[in-house]
Design an enzyme around this catalytic site. Structure first.
Site, PDB file in Angstrom:
ATOM      1  CE  LYS A 173       7.090 -11.425  -7.197  1.00 48.53           C
ATOM      2  NZ  LYS A 173       7.422 -12.518  -6.348  1.00 48.53           N
ATOM      3  CD  GLU A 248      -7.349 -14.763 -15.197  1.00 48.65           C
ATOM      4  OE1 GLU A 248      -8.291 -14.925 -14.403  1.00 48.65           O
ATOM      5  OE2 GLU A 248      -7.494 -14.797 -16.429  1.00 48.65           O
ATOM      6  CB  CYS A 282      -8.915 -17.265  -7.595  1.00 52.91           C
ATOM      7  SG  CYS A 282      -8.571 -18.363  -8.966  1.00 52.91           S
ATOM      8  CD  GLU A 379     -10.043 -14.192  -2.748  1.00 51.43           C
ATOM      9  OE1 GLU A 379      -9.296 -13.210  -2.597  1.00 51.43           O
ATOM     10  OE2 GLU A 379      -9.953 -14.969  -3.720  1.00 51.43           O
TER      11      GLU A 379
HETATM   12  P1  NAP Z   1      -0.735 -11.354  -3.946  1.00 46.62           P
HETATM   13  O1  NAP Z   1      -0.320 -10.965  -2.592  1.00 46.62           O
HETATM   14  O2  NAP Z   1      -1.418 -10.329  -4.783  1.00 46.62           O
HETATM   15  O3  NAP Z   1       0.590 -11.876  -4.669  1.00 46.62           O
HETATM   16  C1  NAP Z   1       0.598 -12.328  -5.995  1.00 46.62           C
HETATM   17  C2  NAP Z   1       1.934 -12.020  -6.622  1.00 46.62           C
HETATM   18  O4  NAP Z   1       2.120 -10.613  -6.637  1.00 46.62           O
HETATM   19  C3  NAP Z   1       3.110 -12.606  -5.867  1.00 46.62           C
HETATM   20  O5  NAP Z   1       4.110 -12.981  -6.784  1.00 46.62           O
HETATM   21  C4  NAP Z   1       3.572 -11.438  -5.029  1.00 46.62           C
HETATM   22  O6  NAP Z   1       4.925 -11.500  -4.683  1.00 46.62           O
HETATM   23  C5  NAP Z   1       3.320 -10.286  -5.972  1.00 46.62           C
HETATM   24  N1  NAP Z   1       3.167  -9.002  -5.295  1.00 46.62           N
HETATM   25  C6  NAP Z   1       2.841  -8.768  -4.006  1.00 46.62           C
HETATM   26  N2  NAP Z   1       2.807  -7.444  -3.771  1.00 46.62           N
HETATM   27  C7  NAP Z   1       3.141  -6.833  -4.931  1.00 46.62           C
HETATM   28  C8  NAP Z   1       3.285  -5.482  -5.324  1.00 46.62           C
HETATM   29  N3  NAP Z   1       3.077  -4.476  -4.491  1.00 46.62           N
HETATM   30  N4  NAP Z   1       3.618  -5.216  -6.611  1.00 46.62           N
HETATM   31  C9  NAP Z   1       3.807  -6.230  -7.470  1.00 46.62           C
HETATM   32  N5  NAP Z   1       3.710  -7.533  -7.163  1.00 46.62           N
HETATM   33  C10 NAP Z   1       3.364  -7.829  -5.913  1.00 46.62           C
HETATM   34  O7  NAP Z   1      -1.694 -12.602  -3.959  1.00 46.62           O
HETATM   35  P2  NAP Z   1      -1.441 -14.015  -3.262  1.00 46.62           P
HETATM   36  O8  NAP Z   1      -1.722 -13.859  -1.820  1.00 46.62           O
HETATM   37  O9  NAP Z   1      -0.146 -14.585  -3.673  1.00 46.62           O
HETATM   38  O10 NAP Z   1      -2.561 -14.910  -3.972  1.00 46.62           O
HETATM   39  C11 NAP Z   1      -3.865 -14.968  -3.523  1.00 46.62           C
HETATM   40  C12 NAP Z   1      -4.769 -14.072  -4.350  1.00 46.62           C
HETATM   41  O11 NAP Z   1      -4.647 -14.415  -5.718  1.00 46.62           O
HETATM   42  C13 NAP Z   1      -6.228 -14.288  -4.010  1.00 46.62           C
HETATM   43  O12 NAP Z   1      -6.911 -13.070  -3.991  1.00 46.62           O
HETATM   44  C14 NAP Z   1      -6.719 -15.153  -5.151  1.00 46.62           C
HETATM   45  O13 NAP Z   1      -8.102 -15.078  -5.373  1.00 46.62           O
HETATM   46  C15 NAP Z   1      -5.930 -14.626  -6.284  1.00 46.62           C
HETATM   47  N6  NAP Z   1      -5.853 -15.604  -7.375  1.00 46.62           N
HETATM   48  C16 NAP Z   1      -6.545 -15.363  -8.519  1.00 46.62           C
HETATM   49  C17 NAP Z   1      -6.532 -16.300  -9.542  1.00 46.62           C
HETATM   50  C18 NAP Z   1      -7.291 -16.067 -10.821  1.00 46.62           C
HETATM   51  O14 NAP Z   1      -7.028 -16.765 -11.791  1.00 46.62           O
HETATM   52  N7  NAP Z   1      -8.210 -15.114 -10.876  1.00 46.62           N
HETATM   53  C19 NAP Z   1      -5.805 -17.473  -9.397  1.00 46.62           C
HETATM   54  C20 NAP Z   1      -5.111 -17.696  -8.218  1.00 46.62           C
HETATM   55  C21 NAP Z   1      -5.137 -16.729  -7.212  1.00 46.62           C
HETATM   56  P3  NAP Z   1       5.388 -12.008  -3.236  1.00 46.62           P
HETATM   57  O15 NAP Z   1       4.950 -13.406  -3.126  1.00 46.62           O
HETATM   58  O16 NAP Z   1       6.849 -11.843  -3.303  1.00 46.62           O
HETATM   59  O17 NAP Z   1       4.712 -11.123  -2.230  1.00 46.62           O
END
Ligand code: NAP
Length: 469
Positions: A173, A248, A282, A379
């Site tokens: 997804k 991650e 991240c 962050e």
């Molecule tokens: P996010 O809001 O957590 O979303 C990530 C994924 O999870 C998306 O596919 C999102 O779908 C889905 N999602 C959202 N709410 C959910 C729920 N309640 N249950 C299950 N899945 C859900 O994060 P983001 O804003 O896309 O990405 C930014 C974050 O990712 C930052 O905190 C960044 O540091 C972190 N990140 C970490 C790494 C690493 O390797 N450690 C790498 C890249 C990013 P939708 O898009 O449909 O909402």
């Protein structure tokens, strides 16, 4: 490459309701196209197809799986330019960065095709002469993969690649803001010959798709990249079916510049570690800690380099900073700037939305940062540099570790002794010494503390997809 359907069990289809979601180019604000709005029912169909495909795929010849992964690598690189354009259109990053993302994603595919050949077992010495003890490795089963918008191609590549190599099947997804890179990636999987059901991908409601993955006893592992808050929800949900999870999650990277640093190298590293992907990675620097003697010189150079960054549509030549992903990201950065200046921070560069409008933001530098500011603990995820001044090494270590996050840290020093102290003392999963670019397929990528669990890349990156018997 612009797939407007989802791949479920080898067939491209829309949502059962017929509903779609529009995807917007963040640089222009125009709608690119629409993707299906799928939910629980479509996810359960994809899981059923992955479960059915698992027996054949997991027992297929290793050389067959490896061969397909090499073909996928080549297909990604053959289509690098068009995939990069698609990525920039949906995500906003400059084309040069998008090309790099496609290349590193392809490199992960090749790396895991190579690594799986070394997923060895062991013959363990037995305590008694009448036994042989064998430790063997086996694919964990059906895998669910959930990815974020900031690296929609490479974050996906790091999950199916080790899973498919190991013999797992996968249901993915992508983030709703940036689904096209993932859909194109899966289209190439189909083109090079991965059997039906081995890879499926669904766009739509995160709660429904992820919820169905988490609830299914057939999904044996879920791999997630995204925010720490969502990661915690998924870990809790994994308990009912005892799934393996790898996470991650978010970061709050310190970037420490000691008095003995090579300042040219530190600025070069700082610009990469801070401003790549408009500060939305991240592993982005969240906090610069600069030792007192070098502080003013570093700030002057950081200000100059930030002001030289060309802001604009990432699809145009020479642009170094594209738009932020959405207005919520812009408002978060504005809130952090307001908070910092109300607590003594001084804006030395930028500080507001860019005059070209939309979600473009001026690369910003704030000095006189302190631990009470939001930017010290949260962050930032935007093009905002905050600089803290420090006196002693001990002070820098304590400040750097004063966070619940533990993903990436950077430090610039010429002292070998200090380098080893940094490696021992910094509570981070990734530490760049005299380097602002630390991601490479050969090294395990992953965080400590609330930045996650499990590793992607390196020889460790396969382990989460293998069970030990
Ligand atoms: P996010 O809001 O957590 O979303 C990530 C994924 O999870 C998306 O596919 C999102 O779908 C889905 N999602 C959202 N709410 C959910 C729920 N309640 N249950 C299950 N899945 C859900 O994060 P983001 O804003 O896309 O990405 C930014 C974050 O990712 C930052 O905190 C960044 O540091 C972190 N990140 C970490 C790494 C690493 O390797 N450690 C790498 C890249 C990013 P939708 O898009 O449909 O909402």
């Amino acid at each position: 490459m612009l797939q407007q359907a989802n791949l479920i069990g080898g067939a491209w289809s829309g949502s059962e309701s017929g509903e779609t979601i529009s995807v917007t180019n963040p640089a222009t604000g125009t709608v690119i196209e629409h993707v299906p709005s799928c939910g629980i029912s479509e996810t359960n169909r994809a899981i059923a197809a992955a479960t059915e495909a698992f027996d054949g795929w997991s027992t297929s010849n290793l050389s067959f799986r490896v061969g397909l992964l090499h073909k996928l690598h080549d297909a990604l690189m053959d289509n690098q330019e068009i995939l990069a354009q698609l990525l920039t259109a949906e995500q906003g990053k400059p084309l040069a960065e998008a090309r790099g993302e496609i290349a590193i994603g392809a490199a992960y595919v090749r790396w895991f095709a190579e690594e799986v050949r070394r997923a060895k077992g062991e013959i363990v010495p037995s305590p008694t002469a009448d036994r042989k003890l064998m430790v063997t490795r086996h694919p964990v089963g059906v895998v669910g993969a959930i990815t974020p918008w900031n690296f929609p191609s490479s974050m996906l590549a790091r999950k199916p690649s080790p899973a498919l190599a190991a013999g797992c099947t996968i249901v993915a997804k992508p983030a709703t803001a940036t689904p096209y890179s993932g859909l194109a990636w899966v289209k190439l999987c189909q083109d090079v010959g991965f059997p039906d059901g081995v890879v499926s991908i669904l766009t739509g409601s995160a709660r429904e798709i992820a919820g169905a993955m988490m609830a299914s006893p057939d999904v044996r592992k879920v791999t997630f990249t995204g925010s720490t808050d969502v990661g915690k929800v998924l870990i809790r949900q994994s308990a009912d079916t005892f799934k393996k999870v790898s996470m991650e999650l978010g970061g709050n990277a310190p970037f420490i510049v000691f008095n003995d640093a090579d300042i040219d190298a530190a600025i070069e590293g700082a610009m990469i570690a801070k401003y790549r992907n408009m500060g939305q990675t991240c592993v982005c620097t969240n906090r610069f800690y600069v030792q007192a003697c070098i502080h003013d010189a570093f700030v002057a150079r950081l200000k100059q380099a930030s002001e030289e960054l060309v802001v604009g549509d990432g699809a145009h030549d020479g642009v170094a900073q594209g738009p932020m992903i959405d207005m919520a990201g812009v408002e978060k950065v504005e809130d952090m700037i307001a908070d910092a200046t109300s607590k003594g921070g001084k804006i030395v560069s930028g500080g507001k939305r860019h005059e070209i409008g939309g979600t473009f933001f001026e690369p910003t530098v704030i000095t006189a940062a302190n631990a009470d500011m939001k930017c010290a603990t949260e962050e930032i995820f935007g093009p905002l540099s905050v600089v803290f001044k420090f006196e002693t090494e001990q002070e820098a270590f304590e400040a750097a570790n004063a966070t619940e996050f533990g993903l990436a840290a950077y430090a610039y020093t010429k002292s070998l002794g200090r380098t080893f102290r940094l490696n021992d003392g910094l509570q981070y999963g990734l530490i760049g010494i005299n380097s602002g670019l630390i991601t490479t397929v050969e090294a395990p990528f992953g965080g400590l503390k609330e930045s996650g669990m499990g590793k992607e890349g390196g020889s460790q990156g396969s382990e989460d997809y293998l069970s030990v018997k």
